[in-house]
Design a protein around this motif. Structure first.
Motif, mmCIF file in Angstrom:
data_model
loop_
_atom_site.group_PDB
_atom_site.id
_atom_site.type_symbol
_atom_site.label_atom_id
_atom_site.label_comp_id
_atom_site.label_asym_id
_atom_site.label_seq_id
_atom_site.Cartn_x
_atom_site.Cartn_y
_atom_site.Cartn_z
ATOM 1 N N PHE A 172 -11.077 -51.901 -40.696
ATOM 2 C CA PHE A 172 -12.198 -51.926 -39.753
ATOM 3 C C PHE A 172 -13.292 -52.874 -40.245
ATOM 4 O O PHE A 172 -13.837 -53.668 -39.469
ATOM 5 N N LEU A 173 -13.605 -52.817 -41.538
ATOM 6 C CA LEU A 173 -14.644 -53.690 -42.084
ATOM 7 C C LEU A 173 -14.238 -55.157 -42.014
ATOM 8 O O LEU A 173 -15.075 -56.022 -41.731
ATOM 9 N N LEU A 193 -7.886 -46.190 -35.884
ATOM 10 C CA LEU A 193 -7.560 -45.680 -37.223
ATOM 11 C C LEU A 193 -8.724 -44.890 -37.802
ATOM 12 O O LEU A 193 -8.525 -43.873 -38.472
ATOM 13 N N ILE A 194 -9.939 -45.339 -37.528
ATOM 14 C CA ILE A 194 -11.124 -44.626 -38.007
ATOM 15 C C ILE A 194 -11.219 -43.275 -37.307
ATOM 16 O O ILE A 194 -11.507 -42.260 -37.934
ATOM 17 N N ARG A 195 -10.958 -43.269 -36.019
ATOM 18 C CA ARG A 195 -10.996 -42.001 -35.270
ATOM 19 C C ARG A 195 -9.943 -41.027 -35.781
ATOM 20 O O ARG A 195 -10.168 -39.830 -35.826
ATOM 21 N N LEU A 196 -8.807 -41.562 -36.180
ATOM 22 C CA LEU A 196 -7.715 -40.726 -36.674
ATOM 23 C C LEU A 196 -8.019 -40.173 -38.067
ATOM 24 O O LEU A 196 -7.809 -38.993 -38.329
ATOM 25 N N ALA A 224 -18.776 -45.732 -37.022
ATOM 26 C CA ALA A 224 -17.880 -46.765 -36.481
ATOM 27 C C ALA A 224 -18.114 -46.928 -34.975
ATOM 28 O O ALA A 224 -18.075 -48.051 -34.456
ATOM 29 N N GLN A 225 -18.378 -45.832 -34.291
ATOM 30 C CA GLN A 225 -18.660 -45.902 -32.855
ATOM 31 C C GLN A 225 -19.923 -46.703 -32.601
ATOM 32 O O GLN A 225 -19.998 -47.489 -31.652
ATOM 33 N N GLU A 226 -20.915 -46.544 -33.470
ATOM 34 C CA GLU A 226 -22.152 -47.311 -33.322
ATOM 35 C C GLU A 226 -21.883 -48.803 -33.549
ATOM 36 O O GLU A 226 -22.437 -49.648 -32.847
ATOM 37 N N LEU A 240 -23.352 -51.682 -39.323
ATOM 38 C CA LEU A 240 -22.346 -51.893 -40.365
ATOM 39 C C LEU A 240 -22.789 -51.288 -41.700
ATOM 40 O O LEU A 240 -21.977 -50.707 -42.422
ATOM 41 N N GLU A 241 -24.063 -51.420 -42.026
ATOM 42 C CA GLU A 241 -24.580 -50.817 -43.257
ATOM 43 C C GLU A 241 -24.417 -49.303 -43.233
ATOM 44 O O GLU A 241 -24.005 -48.700 -44.221
ATOM 45 N N GLU A 242 -24.725 -48.682 -42.102
ATOM 46 C CA GLU A 242 -24.576 -47.227 -41.984
ATOM 47 C C GLU A 242 -23.103 -46.835 -42.094
ATOM 48 O O GLU A 242 -22.769 -45.823 -42.715
ATOM 49 N N PHE A 243 -22.223 -47.635 -41.501
ATOM 50 C CA PHE A 243 -20.798 -47.356 -41.628
ATOM 51 C C PHE A 243 -20.374 -47.388 -43.095
ATOM 52 O O PHE A 243 -19.638 -46.517 -43.558
ATOM 53 N N LEU A 244 -20.843 -48.377 -43.834
ATOM 54 C CA LEU A 244 -20.510 -48.474 -45.259
ATOM 55 C C LEU A 244 -21.000 -47.258 -46.039
ATOM 56 O O LEU A 244 -20.279 -46.725 -46.887
#
Length: 162
Positions: A49-50, A98-101, A111-113, A149-153
């Motif tokens: 994803f990244l 894949l992230i949802r799974l 990831a949704q954001e 992206l920062e929040e996802f990390l």
């Protein structure tokens, strides 16, 4: 009691202890292996994803790598650029399931954001033929994508901690 009977009881007790210890050790090893495999799957999903998000970001603003003094021109944001942006969004959309799974919910929400910000950026640049529009993506859209992206990390790191 006879010494032979005591020996038999001793052997039985010793064997039971050894079998119990081996069972407990094997169960712990299986749990550790399952946890490691689950963490590796998550790490691979997050990395995919990244990578897709990085490609999308790089195609959204190709001048970012050239430093602050690079001034994009109209020719840089033509139909080829829009195609690259669409391809990058498709790749990002392909990595999102894949992230949802794999989860957990905090990572999935982050990831949704990212997906929402990428879609907004993509939609805001669809009509570059309009003379009133700024050339290329807006700085606000790029900043919001960067913060997402920062929040996802942050959430991904928390999920991967042992």
């Amino acid at each position: 009691m006879d010494q032979g009977i005591l020996t038999v009881f001793g052997v039985i007790a010793g064997s039971a202890g050894a079998i119990t210890a081996a069972t407990i050790t094997a169960r712990g090893a299986r749990r550790h292996q399952a946890h490691t495999q689950r963490r590796d799957k998550r790490r691979d999903a997050y990395a995919t994803f990244l990578a897709a998000a990085h490609d999308f970001d790089a195609s959204a603003y190709p001048h970012g790598a050239n430093g602050f003094f690079s001034v994009p021109g109209e020719r840089d944001y033509g139909p080829d650029w829009q195609k690259q942006l669409s391809d990058g969004y498709r790749k990002l959309s392909g990595a999102y399931p894949l992230i949802r799974l794999e989860g957990p919910d905090e990572v999935m929400n982050a990831a949704q954001e990212v997906m929402n910000r990428a879609l907004t950026l993509r939609m805001n640049v669809n009509d570059l033929g309009d003379p009133e529009r700024r050339i290329g993506p807006s700085g606000d859209d790029l900043n919001k994508l960067g913060r997402a992206l920062e929040e996802f990390l942050v959430q991904a790191r928390k999920a991967l901690e042992p």
